[in-house]
Design a protein around this motif. Structure first.
Motif, mmCIF file in Angstrom:
data_model
loop_
_atom_site.group_PDB
_atom_site.id
_atom_site.type_symbol
_atom_site.label_atom_id
_atom_site.label_comp_id
_atom_site.label_asym_id
_atom_site.label_seq_id
_atom_site.Cartn_x
_atom_site.Cartn_y
_atom_site.Cartn_z
ATOM 1 N N LYS A 1 88.701 17.142 -33.558
ATOM 2 C CA LYS A 1 88.666 15.942 -32.627
ATOM 3 C C LYS A 1 89.387 14.842 -33.761
ATOM 4 C CE LYS A 1 84.242 14.159 -34.549
ATOM 5 N NZ LYS A 1 82.901 13.582 -34.078
ATOM 6 N N ILE A 2 90.265 13.988 -32.858
ATOM 7 C CA ILE A 2 91.026 12.981 -33.648
ATOM 8 C C ILE A 2 90.341 11.865 -32.959
ATOM 9 C CG2 ILE A 2 93.335 12.146 -33.660
ATOM 10 C CD1 ILE A 2 94.199 15.066 -32.702
ATOM 11 N N THR A 3 90.161 10.739 -34.077
ATOM 12 C CA THR A 3 89.558 9.567 -33.956
ATOM 13 C C THR A 3 90.438 8.440 -34.679
ATOM 14 O OG1 THR A 3 88.091 9.868 -35.731
ATOM 15 C CG2 THR A 3 87.241 10.418 -33.356
ATOM 16 N N ASN A 4 89.906 7.139 -34.314
ATOM 17 C CA ASN A 4 90.588 5.983 -34.885
ATOM 18 C C ASN A 4 91.913 6.020 -34.791
ATOM 19 O OD1 ASN A 4 87.931 5.563 -35.733
ATOM 20 N ND2 ASN A 4 87.943 6.593 -37.585
ATOM 21 N N PRO A 5 92.482 5.847 -33.808
ATOM 22 C CA PRO A 5 93.938 5.831 -33.626
ATOM 23 C C PRO A 5 94.529 4.547 -34.177
ATOM 24 C CG PRO A 5 92.929 5.805 -31.509
ATOM 25 C CD PRO A 5 92.030 6.078 -32.367
ATOM 26 N N THR A 6 95.282 4.318 -34.841
ATOM 27 C CA THR A 6 96.000 2.986 -35.281
ATOM 28 C C THR A 6 97.630 3.035 -34.903
ATOM 29 O OG1 THR A 6 96.495 3.469 -37.380
ATOM 30 C CG2 THR A 6 94.445 2.539 -36.986
ATOM 31 N N LEU A 7 98.305 1.937 -35.244
ATOM 32 C CA LEU A 7 99.653 1.928 -35.205
ATOM 33 C C LEU A 7 100.410 3.031 -35.703
ATOM 34 C CD1 LEU A 7 100.554 -1.846 -35.435
ATOM 35 C CD2 LEU A 7 100.692 -0.407 -33.282
ATOM 36 N N ASP A 8 99.868 3.455 -37.040
ATOM 37 C CA ASP A 8 100.703 4.430 -37.695
ATOM 38 C C ASP A 8 99.741 5.566 -38.317
ATOM 39 O OD1 ASP A 8 99.301 3.135 -39.524
ATOM 40 O OD2 ASP A 8 101.058 2.722 -40.987
ATOM 41 N N SER A 9 98.529 5.773 -37.900
ATOM 42 C CA SER A 9 97.519 6.746 -38.641
ATOM 43 C C SER A 9 96.583 7.110 -37.346
ATOM 44 C CB SER A 9 96.666 6.158 -39.499
ATOM 45 O OG SER A 9 95.846 4.917 -39.086
ATOM 46 N N LEU A 10 95.998 8.464 -37.589
ATOM 47 C CA LEU A 10 95.010 9.215 -36.749
ATOM 48 C C LEU A 10 94.305 9.628 -37.812
ATOM 49 C CD1 LEU A 10 97.163 10.683 -34.194
ATOM 50 C CD2 LEU A 10 95.894 9.028 -33.839
ATOM 51 N N THR A 11 92.853 9.932 -37.470
ATOM 52 C CA THR A 11 91.867 10.689 -38.199
ATOM 53 C C THR A 11 91.474 11.901 -37.575
ATOM 54 O OG1 THR A 11 90.999 8.527 -38.962
ATOM 55 C CG2 THR A 11 89.489 10.564 -39.229
ATOM 56 N N LEU A 12 91.670 13.339 -38.087
ATOM 57 C CA LEU A 12 90.914 14.526 -37.656
ATOM 58 C C LEU A 12 89.863 14.674 -38.451
ATOM 59 C CD1 LEU A 12 94.520 14.130 -37.393
ATOM 60 C CD2 LEU A 12 94.437 16.742 -37.480
ATOM 61 N N GLU A 13 89.159 15.527 -37.689
ATOM 62 C CA GLU A 13 87.682 16.130 -38.051
ATOM 63 C C GLU A 13 87.867 17.371 -37.191
ATOM 64 O OE1 GLU A 13 84.510 13.419 -37.151
ATOM 65 O OE2 GLU A 13 85.723 11.592 -38.095
ATOM 66 N N TRP A 14 87.155 18.423 -38.143
ATOM 67 C CA TRP A 14 86.964 19.724 -37.682
ATOM 68 C C TRP A 14 85.718 20.231 -38.164
ATOM 69 C CZ3 TRP A 14 90.809 17.989 -40.902
ATOM 70 C CH2 TRP A 14 90.400 18.521 -42.262
ATOM 71 N N GLY A 15 85.224 21.383 -37.579
ATOM 72 C CA GLY A 15 84.229 22.191 -37.776
ATOM 73 C C GLY A 15 84.554 23.436 -38.303
ATOM 74 N N LEU B 1 90.652 14.594 -42.358
ATOM 75 C CA LEU B 1 91.856 14.224 -42.905
ATOM 76 C C LEU B 1 92.301 12.935 -42.144
ATOM 77 C CD1 LEU B 1 94.406 15.049 -44.718
ATOM 78 C CD2 LEU B 1 95.123 16.292 -42.549
ATOM 79 N N ILE B 2 92.954 12.062 -42.966
ATOM 80 C CA ILE B 2 93.483 10.740 -42.219
ATOM 81 C C ILE B 2 95.285 11.052 -42.408
ATOM 82 C CG2 ILE B 2 94.077 8.403 -42.262
ATOM 83 C CD1 ILE B 2 91.138 8.129 -43.407
ATOM 84 N N LEU B 3 95.711 11.006 -41.311
ATOM 85 C CA LEU B 3 97.255 10.875 -41.151
ATOM 86 C C LEU B 3 98.037 9.741 -41.042
ATOM 87 C CD1 LEU B 3 98.056 14.269 -38.778
ATOM 88 C CD2 LEU B 3 98.390 13.923 -41.331
ATOM 89 N N SER B 4 98.639 9.329 -42.122
ATOM 90 C CA SER B 4 99.176 8.031 -42.015
ATOM 91 C C SER B 4 100.696 8.237 -41.920
ATOM 92 C CB SER B 4 98.800 7.187 -43.406
ATOM 93 O OG SER B 4 97.383 7.020 -43.576
ATOM 94 N N ASN B 5 101.501 6.925 -41.884
ATOM 95 C CA ASN B 5 102.941 6.841 -41.710
ATOM 96 C C ASN B 5 103.478 7.454 -40.487
ATOM 97 O OD1 ASN B 5 103.010 5.234 -44.017
ATOM 98 N ND2 ASN B 5 103.466 6.918 -45.430
ATOM 99 N N LEU B 6 102.514 7.208 -39.378
ATOM 100 C CA LEU B 6 102.979 7.986 -38.053
ATOM 101 C C LEU B 6 103.762 6.939 -37.294
ATOM 102 C CD1 LEU B 6 99.950 9.818 -37.035
ATOM 103 C CD2 LEU B 6 101.768 10.880 -38.279
#
Length: 1292
Positions: free
Chosen positions: A925-939, A979-984
C-alpha cells in the motif's frame, strides 16, 4: 381501335387462304365478301350414293348448296324429271334442296325405290349431286323347315348350317342357347364367315338340344331366330385319330376378289383328331406388317386397307400330329375409281387463262367424261374460250359469260366418282380482309406471322412496309407467303412496330396497318427438384418464374400430367407447392406449368415416397432336419427404398415364450435361408425386412417346429474360483440358457482339486444353479476347477479346466528399507524393498504411500496434520511424491495392498524439502502522498518457502498519454516493512513492482500505482492501492532519495473490456454495476431475461456513459440472467451473471410517524446535521478554502466530484499552502491494502469491497479507480495504465 390477338390465335381463326396460281384464285369464305360477289352453285351436302332407308321412317334425301345468287333446286328420278309438286308425300325443306318423303302416314317405301339426282342452279351455272340409290332395308323371316336331330360319333366332325335369310344389309350371325347365352367357341368349335358352326371333332359335352342360330338386322334393330338344332354325341372306343382335312373352303385352291381400301377376309376351317392348328403364309412375299390380324383362333386372316400390292397367293396350312393339309387362295385386288387430282374451282378475271384438271385411277382404269352445268359437254352450248383435252379443260381469254359449273365423272365397273368445279369470271379491285390496326403479340425469338388476307381479280400483288414512311421489306429476314402473310422467322425486340400491307392490281390499290409487339419469354428460373421423402413427412417443390412485365402469368401444378388431387394436404403458394403428410399415392411426377396469353413453359420433378418396407409374408418351413431347417418367405413392398437385408428371429415357445431372439441375417435379394437349430427347442420364426429408412414390422410367425432332445453341446462359460473368506472357495459360472440345455433335467457337475499337490478330483452334481461354495480350504491356494453340464440324455463334452484361488487374508509384513530421495523443493522419490509374495496372502494389488506435512521450516509452527495417499499398482518398488511444499518437514510410511486390504505400515520416515522461491508479498500500500514523496508499506509473503534475504522494488513514471518513463530498481533488506520515496515529480503517476527473494531466487511480484499531489492548489488525488482487512498504520524507515530524469515511451492502447460486473437484487428491482476499459464516448445497454428460458433477451439502454443501472419491475422470487454490452462495439458484451430477486413480503400497514423509535431517530439526525453545519462553517473560514460550488462552476460535470463519507457534504480542497491529504469518500478499508490472492475480477482490484452498496435507483455510492497492473514494463514494452481516479456520487 386495336384488337389484341396472338399469332397462334390469328392463325387458328384465319378462315381464308389464297392459293395464287398464275391464272386463278379462290374466293375466300369471308361472309361480307360472299354477300357481294357472284358465285356459281357448289354442292355442300348430299346423301350417300347407296342409301338404305328404314321402311318404318320417313325418307330424307339430302341436297344442300351455296352460291350467289342463292341457287334453286330440281330433282330427277331414274333419269327423268321428278315433279315434286305432283306427289303430296314429297316436300322440300325451305332454302334447301333436301327432299322429305312422308312414309309414316300409310306410304310404302318400295314405291320410292330408285335413283335420285339433285341439281342446284343459278345465273352463273348448275351443280349436280351424285346418283343416290334409294333402297329400303329388309329383315325377312327364316323359311320354315324341319330340323332333324344330329347324331354324331365322338371324334367325328360336324357342321351346323345357319343359312340365314337374305337381308338388306346382310345380317350379323351368332349362336346362342335357350338362355340367350353365347355358345363357347375355341380352336375345336368355331363359327365361319358364312354363319355356320363348325366342329373339328365332337366330344360328349357337345350334346345339347338348343343350338340356335340368330340373325341380327342392325338397320331395323330386329333379331330373327332359327329353329333349335339338337345334337347327340355317342361314344365308341377306342377313338380313331386322323389327319386334318378342310371343311371350308373345299378343294385345294380358290379365288378371291376384293376392292382397294376394303378389308380382306380369308378363312380356313379344318377337321381332324387331335384338333388341327392353322397357319397362314403368303407365297413369294410376307404378310403386311401392321395391317395383318388373325381372328377366330387363327382360322381367319384379316388384312385391312388392302391395295393392289396385296394381290397374290395366300396359303393356309392345317396341321396335327398325324399330318397336314393346305389350301391356296388367289387374291385379286380391284379398285373403284379414286382421285389423283380432283378439279378445283377457278376464279378468273376477264382475259385470263386457266385449266380444270380431273385425274383418277382405278382397276380397271376409269373412263373420264365432262359435263357443263349438268349437261354432257358434247351437247352443251359452245364456248370459244374452252377446249377439252381428255382429263383437262383449257380456258383462254375468258369473259364473264364463260362462268359455269363443270362436272367430271370417272367410272369403271366397280363404281364412279363425280366432282363439281366452277369457273367464275370476276373483275374486282383489291380488298384487304384483315381488320385494320390489328395488334399481334409474340414472344421473342419465335416466328411472327402478320396477316394480310386479300381478294381481287386479277390477283393483287402484295407489298409490306415497316413504319409510316418505311421502305419496302425484302431480304432473308422476312418470308412472304402467297396468302399475303408476312412472316418474321425470328422476331426480336427491335421487330416491334407498325407494319403496312399494300395490295394492288390493275383495278386499284388498298393498304392496311397492323402492329407487332415482341415480349420477353417466360422462364422458370428456379425449377422443382427431385425429392425423396419418407411417408408421413412433408415436401415442397419450388417454381420461381420470370416473365414480361406486361403479361400476367398463371402457375398451375400437375401430377402425372393430370390435375392435382382434391386434397387439403396439397397447398399451393405463389412460388411453390407443399404436400403435407405425404402418402404412397403422392408418388409421381409433379409439373409446374407457367402460362401467359402468349407462351407456356413447364418444369417437372419426380417425388419418390419412401418408407420402411412392408413386412414379409407367407413364411414356409421346408427340409426339416434335427439340426437344420429351411425358411422361405415372400418380401413385402419395399416402398421405393430397396431392401438391403432380412433379419430372421426365433422364439423358443418351450423355454422363453413371447421372447424373440436374433437368429440370422441375409442379403435383401435372398428369400430363402438354411437355419441351424438346437435340440429340444420349440421354434417359431419371423422375418424383418430392412432398408435405408428402417426396419419393417415383423412378419407373422411361422408354424412351430419342435426339435428332438439331445445331450448338451456346450458347458457353462465364465467359470471362476474366488474365495469370499480366508477358508473357502466360491465356484461360480454362467448357467446355460434354456435352449442350450438340449433336453430336460439340466444339472451341473462341479469338480475341484488343489493345484500341484496330486489330489484326486472332488465332484458334486448340483441343480440348475450358478454357484457352489467349498469350505475348509487353506488361505489363498490355487485350485483346478471345472464345471460340466448334463441332462437326462447324458453329459456335455469334457469341460476345460480353470485356475481359481481360495479366500485372501490381510498381508502379514510391511515393506522394508524405505528410502527418500529429494528431487527438488516440491518433488521427492521414494524407494522400498518388496515384501515376500507368501506374506501377501492374496493377489498383490500394489503399494500405498501415506505422507503428511509435519511443519514449515520457515514459520516454525505446527499445523493440522492432513495425510495424503498415493497408490502404485503392481509389484513396484518406487514412486514419486509431487506437490510438496518447499522448505518443509514431512513424514511417510509404505504399506502393501491385496484384495482383502492393507498390510502393516513401515516405520515413519522423516524428510525435509529444500528452499524455493517465495510467493508475492501479502500486500503493498502507498500512503502519505506529497508533492515529491510517497510512503510504501508491505507485508511479507504468505508462503516465504525459505529464508527471505531481500526485497526488490521497481518503479517508473506514467504521463497523461500513458507513456512510460525509465525503470528504477531499489534493493531493500528483508527485515524492512516500509519505505519513503523522495525527490519525486509532483502531480505524477508512478507504477510500482515489488517482490521478495530467497537464496533460490525471486518470487512473484505485486504491482501498484500512486500519484504525487498537485503543486499550488492542485486537486489532491485519491489514495491508491487500498486493499481491505487492515487498519491504517503510518511509519517510516530511512528515506531513500532517488532523482529521476524522465523519458517516455508509448503504451499499447487499452483493449475494450467490462470488468467487475455485479448484480445486487431486491424484491422487485436489481442494481447492476460494472467497470469499463476502452474507447471513450461509448453507450451501454443492459440485457436481461429469466434464467433457463429460451425467450429473447430484453434490452434496456443506459443514459449517458454511466456504469450502473437499475432494473425495475422484476418478479419477486425469480432467477434472472443479465449481461452488459457497449453499442458500436460488435459482439462486445460482458460475461453473464445470475441473480435472484427476494421473496414478496407482505406489507405492514403501520404508520411509522407515530412510532417512538422513529421520532427519536429523526431528532438524532437533526442534531447531527446541526453539528455538521457548524463544523463546515468553521473549516470554511479557516486557511483560505473555498466551497465546492466554485469548483462545480469550474468543471462542467458535477457528478465526478467526491463526496465525504463522514459528514455527507461535498469534499473541500485545500489551497497551495496546505499539502496535507484529506480523507475522500471511499468504500475501501482505511489502510488501502491490496491482497494478491483476491480474485482479479472482484471489486478489490478496483479499491471496492464486494459488499458495495447502491441507492434504490441504482446510483453507486463510492469511488472507482483504474485497474491495477500485474507485470512491470521494461525497455520498450508497454503496459496498461489506468486513467486518473475519479470519485462519483449521485443523488436522486
Amino acid at each position: 381501335m386495336m384488337t389484341k390477338k396472338s399469332i397462334s390465335a390469328s392463325r387458328a381463326s384465319l378462315i381464308l387462304f389464297l392459293c395464287q396460281m398464275i391464272t386463278a384464285l379462290e374466293v375466300p369464305l369471308d361472309p361480307i365478301l360472299l354477300k357481294e360477289l357472284s358465285q356459281p352453285p357448289t354442292i355442300t351436302q348430299q346423301s350417300p350414293k347407296d342409301y338404305i332407308v328404314d321402311p318404318r321412317e320417313n325418307i330424307v334425301i339430302q341436297c344442300e348448296a351455296k352460291g350467289k345468287p342463292p341457287p334453286s333446286f330440281s330433282w330427277t328420278r331414274n333419269g327423268t324429271h321428278f315433279d315434286i309438286d305432283k306427289d303430296a308425300r314429297v316436300t322440300v325443306k325451305p332454302n334447301s334442296g333436301t327432299l322429305v318423303i312422308n312414309i309414316m302416314n300409310g306410304g310404302k317405301t318400295e314405291a320410292y325405290e330408285g335413283v335420285y339426282q339433285c341439281t342446284a342452279r343459278n345465273e352463273r351455272g348448275a351443280a349436280i349431286s351424285n346418283n343416290i340409290v334409294i333402297r329400303p332395308s329388309r329383315s325377312p323371316l327364316w323359311t320354315k323347315e324341319k330340323v332333324e336331330p344330329k347324331h354324331v360319333r365322338e371324334g367325328d366332325p360336324l357342321v351346323l348350317h345357319c343359312s340365314p335369310p337374305v337381308g338388306l344389309p346382310p345380317p350379323i350371325i351368332f349362336w346362342m342357347d335357350n338362355s340367350f347365352q353365347r355358345l363357347p367357341q375355341n380352336e375345336r368349335v368355331s363359327q365361319g364367315l358364312n354363319g355356320d358352326l363348325y366342329f373339328s371333332n365332337v366330344k360328349p359335352e357337345d350334346t345339347r338340344e338348343d343350338y340356335i342360330c340368330y340373325a341380327r338386322f342392325n338397320h331395323t334393330q330386329t333379331i330373327q331366330q332359327k329353329q333349335p338344332i339338337s345334337v347327340k354325341v355317342f361314344s365308341t372306343k377306342p377313338l380313331t385319330e386322323r389327319r386334318p382335312t378342310l371343311l371350308t373352303p373345299v378343294g385345294s385352291t380358290s379365288n378371291k376378289v376384293e376392292l382397294r381400301g376394303n378389308v380382306l377376309l380369308l378363312e380356313c376351317i379344318a377337321e381332324g383328331l387331335p384338333t388341327p392348328v392353322i397357319r397362314w403364309i403368303k407365297e413369294g412375299g410376307e404378310l403386311p406388317i401392321n395391317r395383318t390380324f388373325f381372328e377366330n383362333f387363327k382360322k381367319t386372316l384379316k388384312i385391312i386397307e388392302v391395295s393392289e400390292a396385296d394381290s397374290g397367293k395366300y396359303k393356309c396350312v392345317a396341321r396335327n400330329p398325324l399330318g397336314s393339309t393346305h389350301h391356296t387362295i388367289t387374291v385379286t385386288v380391284k379398285a373403284a375409281p379414286y382421285w389423283i387430282t380432283a378439279p378445283r374451282n377457278l376464279v378468273l378475271s376477264p382475259g385470263e387463262d386457266g385449266t380444270l384438271i380431273c385425274r383418277a385411277n382405278g382397276n380397271p382404269k376409269p373412263n373420264i367424261s365432262w359435263l357443263t352445268n349438268g349437261v354432257p359437254i358434247a351437247i352443251a352450248p359452245e364456248d370459244p374460250s374452252r377446249k377439252v383435252d381428255g382429263d383437262t379443260i383449257i380456258f383462254s381469254d375468258v369473259q364473264e359469260r364463260s362462268s359455269a359449273v363443270y362436272q367430271c365423272n370417272a367410272s369403271n365397273e366397280y363404281g364412279y366418282l363425280l366432282a363439281n368445279a366452277f369457273v367464275n369470271v370476276l373483275a374486282e379491285p383489291p380488298r384487304i380482309l384483315t381488320p385494320a390496326n390489328k395488334l399481334y403479340q409474340v414472344i421473342a425469338n419465335n416466328p411472327a406471322l402478320l396477316d394480310c388476307a386479300f381478294f381481287g381479280s386479277p390477283v393483287p400483288e402484295i407489298e409490306w412496309f415497316k413504319g409510316v414512311k418505311g421502305s419496302i421489306l425484302r431480304g432473308d429476314l422476312y418470308v412472304f407467303h402467297d396468302n399475303g402473310t408476312l412472316e418474321i422467322p425470328v422476331a426480336q425486340k427491335d421487330s416491334t412496330g407498325t407494319y403496312t400491307c399494300v395490295a394492288r392490281n390493275k383495278l386499284g390499290k388498298v393498304q392496311n396497318e397492323v402492329h407487332l409487339e415482341v415480349k420477353d419469354p417466360t422462364m422458370i428460373i428456379k425449377q422443382p427438384e427431385y425429392k425423396i421423402i419418407q411417408r408421413g413427412g412433408q415436401v415442397s417443390f419450388e417454381c420461381t418464374i420470370k416473365h414480361d412485365p406486361t403479361l400476367i402469368p398463371t402457375i398451375m401444378w400437375l401430377k402425372d400430367n393430370g390435375e392435382l388431387p382434391d386434397d387439403e394436404r396439397f397447398i399451393i403458394h405463389k412460388d411453390s407447392l407443399a404436400i403435407m403428410n405425404v402418402t404412397d399415392k403422392d408418388d409421381g411426377t409433379y409439373t409446374c406449368v407457367a402460362n401467359t396469353t402468349l407462351d407456356s413453359v413447364s418444369a417437372s420433378a419426380v417425388l419418390t415416397v419412401v418408407d420402411r418396407p412392408n413386412p414379409p409374408f407367407d413364411l414356409e418351413l421346408t427340409d426339416q432336419l434335427e439340426r437344420s431347417i429351411q425358411l422361405s418367405w415372400i418380401p413385402g413392398y419395399d416402398n421405393n427404398s430397396p431392401i438391403t437385408n432380412f433379419v430372421i428371429e426365433y422364439e423358443d415357445g418351450m423355454h422363453e415364450p413371447g421372447v424373440w431372439h436374433y437368429q440370422a441375417e441375409v442379403r435383401g435379394t435372398q428369400t430363402t435361408v438354411q437355419l441351424k437349430l438346437s435340440p429340444y427347442v420349440n421354434y417359431s420364426f419371423r422375418v424383418i425386412a430392412v432398408n435405408e429408412i428402417g426396419r419393417s414390422q415383423p412378419s407373422e410367425a411361422s408354424e412351430q417346429y419342435l426339435t428332438k432332445a439331445a445331450k448338451p453341446d456346450e458347458n457353462p462359460s465364465g467359470v471362476q474360483g474366488i474365495g469370499s473368506e480366508p477358508d473357502n472357495l466360491v465356484i461360480i459360472w454362467e448357467p446355460l440358457k434354456g435352449f442350450q440345455s438340449n433336453g430336460p433335467g439340466l444339472q451341473y457337475k462341479v469338480s475341484w482339486r488343489q493345484k500341484d499337490v496330486g489330489d484326486e478330483w472332488t465332484s458334486v452334481i448340483v441343480a440348475n444353479v450358478s454357484k457352489y461354495i467349498v469350505s475348509g480350504t487353506p488361505t489363498f491356494v490355487p485350485y483346478e476347477i471345472k464345471v460340466q453340464a448334463l441332462n437326462d440324455l447324458g453329459y456335455a463334452p469334457e469341460p476345460a479346466e480353470v485356475i481359481g484361488h481360495s479366500g485372501e487374508d490381510l498381508p502379514m509384513v510391511a515393506p522394508g528399507n524405505v528410502q527418500v530421495h529429494i528431487v527438488n523443493s516440491t518433488l521427492a522419490k521414494v524407494h522400498w524393498d518388496p515384501v515376500p509374495l507368501k506374506t501377501v496372502r492374496g493377489h498383490l494389488q500394489g503399494y500405498r504411500i501415506y505422507y503428511w506435512k509435519v511443519q514449515s521450516l520457515s514459520k516454525r509452527r505446527r499445523r493440522h496434520v492432513e495425510k495424503k495417499i498415493l497408490t502404485f499398482s503392481g509389484n513396484k518398488t518406487h514412486g514419486m511424491l509431487p506437490g510438496l511444499e518447499p522448505y518443509s518437514s514431512y513424514k511417510l510410511n509404505v504399506r502393501v495392498v491385496n484384495g482383502k486390504g492393507e498390510g502393516p505400515a513401515s516405520p515413519d520416515k522423516l524428510f525435509k524439502t529444500p528452499e524455493g522461491v517465495p510467493s508475492a508479498p501479502s500486500f503493498l500500500k502507498i500512503t502519505n502522498p506529497t508533492l515529491d514523496s510517497l510512503t510504501l508499506e508491505w507485508g511479507p509473503p504468505t508462503h516465504p518457502n525459505g529464508v527471505l534475504i531481500a526485497y526488490t522494488l521497481k518503479f517508473q513514471p506514467i504521463n497523461s498519454t500513458h507513456e512510460l518513463g525509465p525503470l528504477v530498481e531499489i534493493r531493500i533488506p528483508a527485515n524492512e516493512t516500509s519505505l519513503i520515496l523522495s525527490n519525486l515529480n509532483y502531480s505524477t503517476r508512478y507504477k510500482f513492482y515489488f517482490y521478495a527473494q530467497t537464496s533460490v531466487g525471486a518470487g512473484s511480484q505485486i504491482t501498484e500505482e500512486a500519484v504525487t499531489i498537485m503543486d499550488e492548489a492542485g486537486i489532491l488525488p485519491p489514495a491508491v492501492g487500498a486493499g481491505k482487512g487492515y487498519s491504517e498504520t503510518l511509519f517510516a524507515t530511512s528515506p531513500v532519495i532517488h532523482t529521476v530524469h524522465l523519458t517516455f515511451y508509448k503504451v499499447r492502447p487499452v483493449y475494450p473490456r467490462i470488468r467487475n460486473f455485479t448484480a445486487s437484487a431486491a424484491e422487485t428491482y436489481a442494481n447492476i454495476s460494472w467497470e469499463y476499459e476502452g474507447p471513450d464516448h461509448v453507450n451501454f445497454y443492459v440485457e436481461y431475461g429469466v434464467a433457463g428460458s429460451k425467450e429473447d433477451w430484453k434490452k434496456e439502454i443506459v443514459n449517458g456513459s454511466r456504469s450502473f443501472f437499475v432494473l425495475k419491475g422484476l418478479t419477486p422470487g425469480t432467477s434472472y440472467k443479465v449481461r452488459v454490452g457497449a453499442e458500436g462495439l460488435s459482439g462486445f458484451v460482458s460475461s453473464e451473471d445470475v441473480f435472484e430477486t427476494g421473496p414478496a413480503m407482505a406489507s405492514r400497514q403501520v404508520d411509522i410517524a407515530t412510532q417512538g423509535w422513529f421520532i427519536g431517530l429523526m431528532c438524532a439526525v437533526a442534531l447531527l446535521i446541526l453539528i455538521l453545519l457548524i463544523v463546515c462553517f468553521i473549516r470554511r473560514n479557516k486557511g483560505g478554502k473555498y466551497p465546492v460550488k466554485e469548483k462545480e462552476d469550474a468543471h462542467a460535470d458535477p457528478e465526478i466530484q467526491p463526496m465525504k463519507e463522514d459528514d455527507g457534504t461535498f469534499g473541500e480542497y485545500s489551497d497551495a499552502e496546505d499539502h496535507k491529504p484529506l480523507k475522500k469518500g471511499s468504500r475501501t478499508p482505511s489502510d488501502r491494502t491490496v491482497k494478491k490472492e483476491d480474485s482479479d475480477d472482484s471489486l478489490v482490484d478496483y479499491g471496492e469491497g464486494v459488499n458495495g452498496q447502491f441507492n434504490e435507483d441504482g446510483s453507486f455510492i463510492g469511488q472507482y479507480s483504474g485497474k491495477k497492473e500485474k507485470e512491470p514494463a521494461e525497455g520498450n514494452e508497454s503496459s496498461e495504465a489506468p486513467s486518473p481516479v475519479n470519485a462519483m456520487n449521485s443523488f436522486v
